[in-house]
Write a protein that holds these residues in place. Sequence first.
Motif, PDB file in Angstrom:
ATOM      1  N   VAL A  37       3.138  -2.282   4.644  1.00 18.99           N
ATOM      2  CA  VAL A  37       3.692  -2.569   5.982  1.00 18.99           C
ATOM      3  C   VAL A  37       2.342  -2.978   6.880  1.00 18.99           C
ATOM      4  O   VAL A  37       1.265  -3.319   6.213  1.00 18.99           O
ATOM      5  CB  VAL A  37       3.680  -1.403   6.926  1.00 18.99           C
ATOM      6  CG1 VAL A  37       5.260   0.037   6.399  1.00 18.99           C
ATOM      7  CG2 VAL A  37       2.940  -0.116   7.089  1.00 18.99           C
ATOM      8  N   THR A  38       2.753  -3.481   8.019  1.00 21.88           N
ATOM      9  CA  THR A  38       1.315  -3.871   9.332  1.00 21.88           C
ATOM     10  C   THR A  38       1.053  -2.522   9.807  1.00 21.88           C
ATOM     11  O   THR A  38       1.534  -2.176  10.040  1.00 21.88           O
ATOM     12  CB  THR A  38       2.050  -5.261  10.540  1.00 21.88           C
ATOM     13  OG1 THR A  38       3.361  -4.571  10.965  1.00 21.88           O
ATOM     14  CG2 THR A  38       2.698  -6.044   9.226  1.00 21.88           C
ATOM     15  N   PHE A  39      -0.072  -2.913  10.665  1.00 23.99           N
ATOM     16  CA  PHE A  39      -0.968  -2.658  11.414  1.00 23.99           C
ATOM     17  C   PHE A  39      -0.005  -1.783  12.573  1.00 23.99           C
ATOM     18  O   PHE A  39       0.242  -0.048  12.994  1.00 23.99           O
ATOM     19  CB  PHE A  39      -1.700  -2.689  12.650  1.00 23.99           C
ATOM     20  CG  PHE A  39      -2.282  -1.895  12.811  1.00 23.99           C
ATOM     21  CD1 PHE A  39      -3.884  -0.828  12.334  1.00 23.99           C
ATOM     22  CD2 PHE A  39      -2.047  -1.351  14.023  1.00 23.99           C
ATOM     23  CE1 PHE A  39      -4.790  -0.291  13.437  1.00 23.99           C
ATOM     24  CE2 PHE A  39      -3.326  -1.000  15.420  1.00 23.99           C
ATOM     25  CZ  PHE A  39      -4.228   0.467  14.769  1.00 23.99           C
ATOM     26  N   ASP A  40       1.241  -2.336  12.970  1.00 23.77           N
ATOM     27  CA  ASP A  40       1.902  -1.350  13.942  1.00 23.77           C
ATOM     28  C   ASP A  40       3.320  -0.954  13.762  1.00 23.77           C
ATOM     29  O   ASP A  40       3.713   0.034  13.831  1.00 23.77           O
ATOM     30  CB  ASP A  40       2.818  -3.120  14.753  1.00 23.77           C
ATOM     31  CG  ASP A  40       1.529  -3.692  16.046  1.00 23.77           C
ATOM     32  OD1 ASP A  40       0.566  -2.692  16.398  1.00 23.77           O
ATOM     33  OD2 ASP A  40       1.783  -4.253  15.782  1.00 23.77           O
ATOM     34  N   GLU A  41       3.781  -1.350  12.505  1.00 21.94           N
ATOM     35  CA  GLU A  41       4.876  -0.807  11.654  1.00 21.94           C
ATOM     36  C   GLU A  41       4.107   0.090  11.002  1.00 21.94           C
ATOM     37  O   GLU A  41       4.935   1.777  11.115  1.00 21.94           O
ATOM     38  CB  GLU A  41       5.118  -1.621  10.000  1.00 21.94           C
ATOM     39  CG  GLU A  41       6.209  -2.628  10.742  1.00 21.94           C
ATOM     40  CD  GLU A  41       5.935  -4.435   9.721  1.00 21.94           C
ATOM     41  OE1 GLU A  41       7.421  -4.692  10.067  1.00 21.94           O
ATOM     42  OE2 GLU A  41       5.452  -3.920   8.269  1.00 21.94           O
ATOM     43  N   ALA A  42       2.697   0.518  10.745  1.00 22.28           N
ATOM     44  CA  ALA A  42       2.705   1.704   9.711  1.00 22.28           C
ATOM     45  C   ALA A  42       2.088   3.021  11.082  1.00 22.28           C
ATOM     46  O   ALA A  42       2.160   4.097  11.223  1.00 22.28           O
ATOM     47  CB  ALA A  42       0.674   1.464  10.190  1.00 22.28           C
TER      48      ALA A  42
END
Length: 150
Positions: free
Chosen positions: A4-9
């Motif tokens: 995942v990306t940071f925002d998705e995390a």
Amino acid sequence: MTVVTFDEAKELAGRDLGFTEYRTVDQDRVNTFADATDDHQWIHTDPERAKDGPFGAPIAHGFLSLSLAIPMWGELLDVKDVTTKVNYGLDKVRFVSPVPVGSRIRMGGVVVDVTEVKGDGIQLTVDQTIEVEGASRPAVVARGLYRFYR
């Protein structure tokens, strides 16, 4: 593996990350850990004596089993667009059952909570279970704390 990306995390709370592949805990690994920690108790390092011990065979150190959460965590989750990844620590660790030398273990993880932390970061709280292949009870249960920074 979940990638995942940071925002998705930030949206991972409640997410079951599944399980890692199995890995074997052999006598060489146990002996190396004993050397590194100066813990040469016979239930870990003397297979002949351990046959007559309380577990009927040598067992891995509890902290060896727990330390393997580090590489296994890397098999469960990767946050791609961050500058820093920190193993922030553990809450409530229990060594529920022994890991016989020669057995195979794997780890599962469920993200319990995601919170923002100072410095443009997030902290994931993860319930982790290390299990022995074929055993009815887990070997280790712990709550891991992992931080990711942009």
